[in-house]
Scaffold this active site. Structure first.
Site, mmCIF file in Angstrom:
data_model
loop_
_atom_site.group_PDB
_atom_site.id
_atom_site.type_symbol
_atom_site.label_atom_id
_atom_site.label_comp_id
_atom_site.label_asym_id
_atom_site.label_seq_id
_atom_site.Cartn_x
_atom_site.Cartn_y
_atom_site.Cartn_z
ATOM 1 N N GLN A 1 -2.588 -2.973 -13.866
ATOM 2 C CA GLN A 1 -2.734 -3.486 -12.555
ATOM 3 C C GLN A 1 -4.115 -4.464 -12.426
ATOM 4 O OE1 GLN A 1 -0.349 -4.951 -10.226
ATOM 5 N NE2 GLN A 1 0.796 -3.047 -10.446
ATOM 6 N N HIS B 1 3.827 -9.131 -18.039
ATOM 7 C CA HIS B 1 4.515 -9.547 -16.665
ATOM 8 C C HIS B 1 3.545 -9.486 -15.361
ATOM 9 C CE1 HIS B 1 6.256 -6.241 -13.926
ATOM 10 N NE2 HIS B 1 6.241 -5.403 -15.452
ATOM 11 N N CYS C 1 13.163 3.617 1.888
ATOM 12 C CA CYS C 1 14.183 4.386 2.628
ATOM 13 C C CYS C 1 15.780 3.943 2.391
ATOM 14 C CB CYS C 1 14.660 3.328 4.019
ATOM 15 S SG CYS C 1 15.413 3.387 5.357
HETATM 16 C C1 LIG Z 1 4.289 -2.532 -13.587
HETATM 17 C C2 LIG Z 1 3.118 -1.088 -14.033
HETATM 18 C C3 LIG Z 1 3.409 0.014 -15.002
HETATM 19 C C4 LIG Z 1 5.032 -0.716 -15.481
HETATM 20 O O1 LIG Z 1 4.609 -1.024 -16.433
HETATM 21 P P1 LIG Z 1 6.176 -2.330 -16.820
HETATM 22 O O2 LIG Z 1 5.679 -3.456 -18.220
HETATM 23 O O3 LIG Z 1 7.120 -2.334 -16.174
HETATM 24 O O4 LIG Z 1 6.650 -1.072 -18.288
HETATM 25 C C5 LIG Z 1 3.014 0.893 -15.106
HETATM 26 N N1 LIG Z 1 1.271 1.114 -14.434
HETATM 27 C C6 LIG Z 1 1.390 0.247 -13.149
HETATM 28 C C7 LIG Z 1 0.168 0.644 -12.626
HETATM 29 C C8 LIG Z 1 2.354 -0.763 -12.935
HETATM 30 O O5 LIG Z 1 1.714 -1.729 -12.305
#
Ligand SMILES: *Cc1c(COP(=O)(O)O)cnc(C)c1O
Length: 404
Positions: free
Chosen positions: A181, A203, A327
């Protein structure tokens, strides 16, 4: 109906510039980067050029980067590598608010190895921040690796990764950070932060799904997770996902250029959204530290309503957001992050995450500010708990979920 996309911590739009540089690698430039011929060689050069761009966003050396299939694979690779490099060290330090890619891995390691590994999951404060003293005290001579996220996906709260890495280094303990992130949103300079491993995912920063990177500092012991061909200098077998690698290179170049915008304009949009919602909706509270936070993320609890119900209503207006509670899974459990922060029960169920990107506009923020407050009011009208609290009726003490 237009889509107002405010779920960028879940995934992001692939930047048009990224799509453009990828396309030739699906048509005429289909060579294998490992081939000896010129045709494959030019593809190999494109991979190396992308590696250089990603390294430059991170302040790393290009040969410290290994391409993987996703952030989850990078996380798994780092932690497994540390455990294999130091089989006699059986202790892992992590936190209670990690992404499932780290949290569930550590918890499964504990079980899979017949509880041979001891896992310390550090608590967080009510604002989602970490206590450095508690962290330092948790490290032992048995500790193989620390794995702590740079920024939290649900709240955006940023951990003091530099200080944490320095403490681990002084104790001779490997340090991994899930920076999925953080990369592209806040400046990262690995020449100044002594971590051993860093995970990122395409992504989450306007590159495609299915491409990730694991940074391994030069000199850090490394054991591959996926064993096969000699790709990636033997660090990760499997023919490279060339188009996505080229796309990620471009996305990192764009991120470096747009970081200023992210931390000024996008942050201002986030603040306008957050301040507006908190001011206009009674019994709403911010989850997470106000300033030690990513510029794009806000997480707000609306007491006595169910997050999933809010999402369904927002969806009718084309607004994409996310909630921490589960939920639909039937568990009615608030997210592990909300629980770790000790968010009160009446509020933890009604938490909503709105995560912006450089593609969001002020008009979209105004649209959400117009649509969300009546949604909350309407849901509260139907909630016996809200009415119990605010209209003198008797309310329950159990679940405030309106979906049951
Ligand atoms: C989305 C995310 C992942 C996983 O990444 P992917 O490419 O979807 O496997 C790992 N850690 C955090 C903090 C994420 O937000």
């Amino acid at each position: 109906m237009n889509t107002v996309y405010m779920d960028n911590n879940a995934t992001t739009r692939v930047a048009p510039e990224v799509v453009e540089v990828m396309l030739p690698y699906y048509s005429e430039l289909y060579g294998n980067p490992s081939s000896m011929h010129t045709f494959g060689g030019q593809v190999g050069r494109a991979v190396e050029e992308a590696r250089g761009k990603i390294a430059s966003l991170l302040g790393a050396q290009p040969d410290e980067l290994t391409f993987t299939s996703c952030g989850t694979e990078s996380d798994s690779t780092a932690i497994h590598s540390a455990l294999q490099s130091f089989p006699e060290k059986r202790h892992i330090v992590t936190t209670r608010v990690e992404h499932p890619a780290v949290k569930n891995l550590c918890e499964s390691l504990d079980k899979l190895t017949g509880h041979k590994h001891r896992i310390t999951q550090l608590p967080v404060n009510s604002d989602g921040t970490l206590d450095l003293k508690l962290y330092a005290e948790s490290l032992t001579d048995e500790t193989a690796i620390v794995s702590a996220m740079w920024a939290n996906n649900e709240t955006g709260v940023i951990f003091p990764i530099k200080e944490m890495a320095e403490i681990a280094k002084s104790r001779g303990i490997l340090f991994h950070t899930d920076a999925v992130q953080a990369v592209g949103k806040i400046p990262i300079d690995l020449s100044q932060v002594p971590i051993d491993f860093l995970s990122l995912s395409g992504h989450k920063l306007h590159a495609p799904k299915g491409i990730g990177v694991l940074y391994v500092r030069k000199g850090t012991p490394f054991v591959p997770f996926i064993i096969g061909g000699h790709q990636e200098h033997g660090r990760r077998g499997g023919t490279e996902n060339v188009a996505s690698i080229v796309g990620l290179g471009k996305a990192c170049e764009l991120a470096a250029r747009q970081m200023q915008d992210e931390n000024t304009r996008v942050k201002a949009l986030r603040d306008k959204l957050e301040d507006g919602l908190l001011a206009s909706i009674p019994s709403s509270l911010l989850n997470g530290h106000k300033t030690l936070r990513l510029p794009n993320t806000t997480n707000i609890s609306f007491e006595y309503v169910e997050g999933e119900a809010i999402l369904l209503h927002l969806d009718r207006f084309g607004i994409c957001a996310s909630s921490g509670s589960a939920c639909t899974s039937g568990s009615l459990e608030p997210s592990h992050v909300m629980r770790a922060m000790g968010v009160p029960f009446t509020a933890a169920h009604g938490s909503i995450r709105l995560s912006l990107s450089v593609y969001n506009t002020e008009a979209e923020v105004d649209f959400v500010l117009e649509k969300l407050p009546p949604v909350i009011a309407q849901l509260r009208e139907m909630s016996p708990f809200w009415q119990g609290e605010h209209k003198g009726k008797t309310g329950g003490t159990q679940c405030a979920c309106s979906c049951s």
